[in-house]
Design an enzyme around this catalytic site. Structure first.
Site, PDB file in Angstrom:
ATOM      1  N   ARG A  83       0.812  -1.207  -0.014  1.00 54.98           N
ATOM      2  CA  ARG A  83      -0.179   0.103  -0.083  1.00 54.98           C
ATOM      3  C   ARG A  83       0.826   1.307   0.123  1.00 54.98           C
ATOM      4  NH1 ARG A  83      -2.473   2.932   4.763  1.00 54.98           N
ATOM      5  NH2 ARG A  83      -3.595   4.650   3.815  1.00 54.98           N
ATOM      6  N   HIS A 129      -2.551  11.186   1.257  1.00 51.01           N
ATOM      7  CA  HIS A 129      -2.035  10.795   2.436  1.00 51.01           C
ATOM      8  C   HIS A 129      -1.536  12.095   2.929  1.00 51.01           C
ATOM      9  CE1 HIS A 129      -0.720   7.280   5.092  1.00 51.01           C
ATOM     10  NE2 HIS A 129      -0.299   8.320   5.805  1.00 51.01           N
ATOM     11  N   GLU A 176      -7.011   8.474   6.882  1.00 43.80           N
ATOM     12  CA  GLU A 176      -7.197   9.175   7.859  1.00 43.80           C
ATOM     13  C   GLU A 176      -7.687  10.479   7.969  1.00 43.80           C
ATOM     14  OE1 GLU A 176      -3.498   8.711  10.550  1.00 43.80           O
ATOM     15  OE2 GLU A 176      -3.844   6.418  10.526  1.00 43.80           O
ATOM     16  N   ASN A 317      -7.129   1.781  10.057  1.00 43.14           N
ATOM     17  CA  ASN A 317      -5.961   1.901  10.737  1.00 43.14           C
ATOM     18  C   ASN A 317      -5.891   2.161  12.383  1.00 43.14           C
ATOM     19  OD1 ASN A 317      -4.861   2.226   8.318  1.00 43.14           O
ATOM     20  ND2 ASN A 317      -3.955   4.383   8.234  1.00 43.14           N
ATOM     21  N   TYR A 319      -3.454   1.719  16.144  1.00 43.13           N
ATOM     22  CA  TYR A 319      -2.547   1.415  16.824  1.00 43.13           C
ATOM     23  C   TYR A 319      -2.336   1.028  18.110  1.00 43.13           C
ATOM     24  CZ  TYR A 319       0.070   3.350  12.367  1.00 43.13           C
ATOM     25  OH  TYR A 319       0.402   3.394  11.153  1.00 43.13           O
ATOM     26  N   GLU A 387      -3.305  -0.223   8.295  1.00 41.72           N
ATOM     27  CA  GLU A 387      -2.080   0.100   9.090  1.00 41.72           C
ATOM     28  C   GLU A 387      -1.981  -0.317  10.501  1.00 41.72           C
ATOM     29  OE1 GLU A 387      -0.815   4.405   9.323  1.00 41.72           O
ATOM     30  OE2 GLU A 387      -1.038   4.476   7.074  1.00 41.72           O
TER      31      GLU A 387
HETATM   32  C1  PNW Z   1      -0.602   7.213  10.858  1.00 44.01           C
HETATM   33  N1  PNW Z   1      -2.215   9.068  16.743  1.00 44.01           N
HETATM   34  O1  PNW Z   1      -0.741   8.438  11.744  1.00 44.01           O
HETATM   35  C2  PNW Z   1      -0.320   7.601   9.579  1.00 44.01           C
HETATM   36  O2  PNW Z   1      -1.186   7.122   8.753  1.00 44.01           O
HETATM   37  C3  PNW Z   1       0.993   7.559   9.230  1.00 44.01           C
HETATM   38  O3  PNW Z   1       1.295   8.257   8.043  1.00 44.01           O
HETATM   39  C4  PNW Z   1       2.074   7.732  10.250  1.00 44.01           C
HETATM   40  O4  PNW Z   1       3.307   7.515   9.939  1.00 44.01           O
HETATM   41  C5  PNW Z   1       1.445   6.425  11.195  1.00 44.01           C
HETATM   42  O5  PNW Z   1       0.321   6.390  11.576  1.00 44.01           O
HETATM   43  C6  PNW Z   1       2.323   6.393  12.448  1.00 44.01           C
HETATM   44  O6  PNW Z   1       2.131   7.582  13.328  1.00 44.01           O
HETATM   45  C7  PNW Z   1      -1.071   8.546  13.169  1.00 44.01           C
HETATM   46  O7  PNW Z   1      -1.869  10.005  17.735  1.00 44.01           O
HETATM   47  C8  PNW Z   1      -0.861   9.638  13.662  1.00 44.01           C
HETATM   48  O8  PNW Z   1      -3.207   8.130  17.341  1.00 44.01           O
HETATM   49  C9  PNW Z   1      -1.145   9.921  14.961  1.00 44.01           C
HETATM   50  C10 PNW Z   1      -1.822   8.955  15.584  1.00 44.01           C
HETATM   51  C11 PNW Z   1      -2.173   7.650  14.960  1.00 44.01           C
HETATM   52  C12 PNW Z   1      -2.189   7.738  13.481  1.00 44.01           C
END
Ligand code: PNW
Length: 491
Positions: A83, A129, A176, A317, A319, A387
């Site tokens: 991707r 993006h 996002e 996405n 995390y 992601e």
């Molecule tokens: C994503 N948060 O961004 C993006 O899609 C990527 O480009 C980035 O590099 C990656 O995650 C890692 O940061 C985020 O604060 C930025 O929860 C911040 C957050 C989540 C996703």
């Protein structure tokens, strides 16, 4: 050799796609090469004091020059898909509907796509993006002006479908939209760096602009999807979706109904803000309307019909997870989270997860399984995980002993192992999950964190102008783990 849990062997369907995700401004470099125009991230990086280590997006990982060796490396890592995002200002340097197309930009992406396909790797292509052409920001304030912006985005999307859609079958309009607007127009820590509550001399109105920009993103996504479905899909036979970010929000005190409600509200402010209009109701959630009133834009009935059902799958996405507590006070005018307090521990002192090298990101797989089910229950739409990944402490000090040296990254292996086990279990329970993309393929330019956050499956020596790459152990772990998880796999 790695050891795998036999209860999840073959848990993912044989046609499951996996690989890594990237974004043009974070990896390409070549910021002004072969006719590329400026994006708001070029400007951001060239503005003093915006990026943590003072770096910019000029060179990053130089994937523009090194794409062939990168594709060869991906093949060694065993991926089935990749991707990546297109740089709008590389394709249309000034961005607008009447501005010329840069043939050298098209040529680059065309060659990359051919290289992927020749190596048996399926391209998943993101149109946007976060790198709005600077010219559009200058002309009319970019997404703050939907009447001017939408025709420009429509034309950009059409050029991409026309020129690349013969080979690209998986399109993602936006990455996002929520992070783009909150980081860019509320916190002001991302381009275009507008904020009315941080003392950084930014302009803007954070009580309204984040919601206006989100509205523009939803509408322009929906128009682009309509164009694809009407003009291209009948011949090209691809799929178009949007990718939304969302963490899991767990009640701080699970026995307190107010915290339970607060956590649900946080989930709605983060995800349902976009996903309810797209997949459920064609309108924003009631909890947001109740708090924001007229600061939240309204859809006309026709716009609601356009937005609802526009995305053919759920791009996900995510995390990490947080604990969320009811806040017993009137919401702040600049609140975008649903009037909650966020914390790293719950009532019992339990931590949300092990720390990474990134302050907001901890290993919290327990929340990930819940999030997958929350999305599936509420939207009943096939999920493409687009992601997921982590940084790990100590990776800046790696001193490779030779070109084949491998960086040991047990923290990242534990992260991937635990999150993917949740994916496998959810899939066994009937949640429809079609893909998984690790973030990210190589270490890159992590936006305002510059080169200080290393998310890659591949270590990059940013001090060397050639940007040489070295595998991290987790790249081989993922290859072997997917060989276990996917039905008919080799492990
Ligand atoms: C994503 N948060 O961004 C993006 O899609 C990527 O480009 C980035 O590099 C990656 O995650 C890692 O940061 C985020 O604060 C930025 O929860 C911040 C957050 C989540 C996703």
């Amino acid at each position: 050799q790695f050891e795998f849990d036999s209860s999840i062997k073959g848990a993912l369907p044989a046609d499951f796609q996996w690989g890594y995700a990237t974004a043009a401004p974070q990896i390409e470099g070549a910021w002004n090469k072969d006719g590329k125009g400026l994006s708001i991230w070029d400007t951001f990086g060239h503005t003093p004091d915006k990026v943590k280590d003072g770096s910019n997006a000029d060179d990053t990982a130089r994937s523009y020059d090194l794409y062939k060796q990168d594709v060869a490396r991906m093949k060694r890592y065993g991926v089935t898909a990749y991707r990546f995002s297109l740089s709008w200002s590389r394709i249309i340097p000034l961005g607008g509907k009447d501005d010329p197309v840069n043939e050298q930009g098209i040529e680059f992406y065309s060659k990359l796509i051919d290289e992927l396909i020749a190596n048996g790797i399926t391209p998943f292509v993101t149109l946007f993006h976060w790198d709005t052409p600077q010219a559009l920001e200058d002309r009319y304030g970019g997404m703050l002006d939907k009447e001017k912006y939408i025709p420009d985005f429509n034309r950009y999307a059409r050029v991409c479908f026309e020129r690349l859609g013969d080979r690209v079958k998986q399109w993602i309009t936006y990455n996002e939209p929520g992070v783009y607007t909150l980081a860019g127009y509320a916190a002001g820590v991302h381009a275009p760096a507008r904020s009315s509550f941080r003392d950084l001399n930014e302009e803007g109105d954070s009580s309204t602009e984040p919601f206006i920009v989100a509205h523009t993103e939803l509408l322009s996504h929906a128009y682009a999807a309509k164009i694809y479905k009407e003009e291209f899909k009948p011949q090209q036979k691809g799929t178009i979706m949007i990718t939304l970010h969302g963490n899991w929000n767990e009640p701080w005190d699970e026995s307190d109904p107010k915290d339970v409600e607060a956590a649900q509200r946080a989930q709605e402010f983060e995800i349902a803000w976009f996903a309810d209009p797209l997949y459920k109701t064609g309108d924003y959630p009631a909890s947001m309307r109740a708090q924001l009133g007229d600061r939240l834009p309204r859809f006309t009935p026709e716009e609601s019909r356009l937005v609802l059902g526009s995305s053919e799958a759920y791009g996900m996405n995510s995390y990490t997870a947080f604990y969320v507590r009811h806040r017993d006070a009137e919401p702040d005018i600049n609140d975008h989270k649903g009037n909650v307090e966020v914390s790293d521990t719950n009532k019992h002192g339990v931590e949300r997860g092990i720390e990474s090298d990134t302050p907001w990101l901890r290993t919290s797989p327990w929340g990930w399984g819940k999030l997958l089910r929350w999305i599936w229950d509420r939207y009943q739409t096939p999920i493409f995980i687009t992601e997921n990944g982590t940084t790990a402490k100590g990776e800046h000090d790696f001193k490779p002993k030779g070109p084949d040296d491998v960086l040991e990254d047990p923290h990242r292996i534990d992260f991937y192992k635990s999150y993917l086990s949740e994916v496998a279990k959810a899939s066994q329970e009937g949640v429809v999950i079609k893909s998984y993309f690790g973030w990210t393929f190589t270490d890159n330019w992590e936006w305002a964190a510059g080169f200080t956050d290393r998310f890659g499956a591949t270590w990059v020596d940013f001090d060397d102008p050639e940007k040489p790459r070295y595998a991290k152990r987790s790249a081989y772990f993922l290859r072997d783990f997917f060989g276990h998880l996917i039905k008919g796999g080799t492990n």
